[in-house]
Design an enzyme around this catalytic site. Sequence first.
Site, PDB file in Angstrom:
ATOM      1  N   HIS A   1      -7.545  -5.690  -1.234  1.00 40.72           N
ATOM      2  CA  HIS A   1      -6.400  -4.982  -0.649  1.00 40.72           C
ATOM      3  C   HIS A   1      -5.893  -5.645   0.630  1.00 40.72           C
ATOM      4  CE1 HIS A   1      -3.891  -1.393  -0.585  1.00 40.72           C
ATOM      5  NE2 HIS A   1      -4.176  -1.181   0.686  1.00 40.72           N
TER       6      HIS A   1
ATOM      7  N   SER B   1       0.850  -1.188   0.000  1.00 45.05           N
ATOM      8  CA  SER B   1       0.000   0.000   0.000  1.00 45.05           C
ATOM      9  C   SER B   1       0.891   1.245   0.000  1.00 45.05           C
ATOM     10  CB  SER B   1      -0.959  -0.046   1.190  1.00 45.05           C
ATOM     11  OG  SER B   1      -2.016   0.866   1.020  1.00 45.05           O
TER      12      SER B   1
END
Length: 665
Positions: free
Chosen positions: A637, A524
């Site tokens: 994610h 991320s």
Amino acid sequence: MTETAPAKRPMRPEDILRIRWLSDPQISPDGSRVAYVVTTLDAKRNENRSFIALVDVATGESLPLTNGPKRDTSPRWSPDGRHLVFVSERGDEKEKPQLWVIAAAGGEAWRLTDAKDGAANPAWSPDGRRIAFTSRVELNPAPRAPDGKPYPKVRKITTLKYKSNGEGLVDDKRTHIYLVDVDFDSRESRSAIALTAGDFNDGPPRWSPDGKQVAFVSARHASRDRDTAADLWLVDVPPPGETPKKAPAPRRLTSTQGPVSAPAWSPDGSLIAYLGHTHRDRPSGRHHRLWLVPTAGGAPSCLSQALDRNCNSGVEPFWSNDGGSVFFGVVDGGDCHLYSTPASKADPAPVLRGARQVTAARGAAGKVCFLASDTTHPAEVYLVSEDGGGERQLTSENAAWLDEVELAPREEIKATSADGTPVQAWVIRPPGATGALPCLLNVHGGPKTQYGSNFFDEFQVYAGAGYVVAFGNPRGSDGYSEDWAMAVLGDWGGKDWADVTAIADAAEALPFVDSSRIGIMGGSYGGFMTSWAVGHTRRFRAACSERAVNNAYSMVGTSDIGFNFQLDHVGGVPSRDADRFLRMSPITYVRDIRTPLLIIHAENDLRCPIEQAEQLYVGLKLLRRPVEFWRFPEDNHEMSRSGKPRNRLKRFEVILAWFGRRLRA
């Protein structure tokens, strides 16, 4: 002869299948038992499974209460402590989770709800006769074919918040609060009535002590599609047996100044504690603080302003048994503590501190149950008195595994950034290893998260494979002042990169680190920093950039939060400030990337969409640079933390093979 205990071995990737991951501890009203959720990874079925267990406070005996075939979560005690309601996936593959009720003494659970889109966030009424919960409503169901199956849905998108990582497209769904009666005699599922309605998302429900109102969080202001602000609302509850023709109108308690969450009623019903901040226009990097608001109306007051630490640690506020104090979590320098403050004045003080992370806590009968982990211990359930005395560990779900595996403790190292700023950092050494070793520098995501004292399976796996793991909290991280967290706004790749460089320098100087064999990795925002690093230095022999932000310009329009998060962190808008967005994008420096780069991305990632990985990969391939790109199906994610077990194992295999070829050769 005395038998010698068998030697422990380092952690391996497949050990994640052995670990019991604990969450959501809930203490019974009389303080005699604690319910909690145990999650395990089932590689054969390729799914995460969970059940609810109970531990007796007096004896420490722990036993499973449920054994659902998939996931049982969110246990909540009835006011008399005789039953628990929980959320369970017990139907067929297409059926959504529903509420079930089970006697605390054990036995068969019975289904309470039959909500078309599932049920979540259960909360008992004070009299134990009803349960409030949330459920999603589909605004415009797709038409169905003659065989009953829905036609593919054509969507008219008119909002910015039309998708969400882990959920998919949500433009036509709204979450509302419902009430359902509990019939202990018939044990039948019951029809629910709507307590809220409209083009809003509401919840989770929190009952007033007298059972006449429910508090909830909702964004109902005109600009809700463009900001992250929300409010606390109160709604009157209809008397039992009464079904209103329409949902009652709620009353707003706060004034839409910023995000709010986790409301908790005082025992006398006069106050509600909650978390939030008052920076509606530019919220990124802001600390969430503890607030009190009168339920009769009036201005909220902040009780944690003097701490200058984030109070959004995962611990929701709760009240002391006598109603005089509020307990809440504090994120601090790699640790998470439990604090309390008198409700009458802002005077916060620690209840639980130490080199560990307290990530959940609840109180009852003068006792507090909490969940805590440290570097060498996965989370377990503990108990302490409200004054912090008499702490003891209640569960040992991972004792057998810990007897077999040697986990490495963290060691703090001194890192100093280019401008003289100290940066907190640590290393984990491979158990029993000697000589100069390869090192992996791991950068956390967020950027407003933190590394520190928690148990992190990845670090232990890499240490088990023979790597020194270096990690720290550069500017932008949580756990320090608000100024520290906000230092990266408009400056990704600036002071934060200098801090990451300082951590690399400190690790490289260690006598047990081979300075010629250092790699960098992160996910991320940590993926951004990895991609940025290899575009700005050649000091690393190899790198792994995962679920990264590689193009700030395109992410504004493709991420589920890009239209506010990315604008806030970069500053400006792409159409007017293209140079700024491209300057803070690793893709801009692709020609300078010579370091062998591994790119990992999940195909259902809506937070940092996979196009971010595709752009970097194609750019490097066109330049004939050393790069591999691994796409993982099904997951989003959160793949590395809560994804499919097989994907998580394969990910470890790919990463270890990549660095093994380049750092261990």
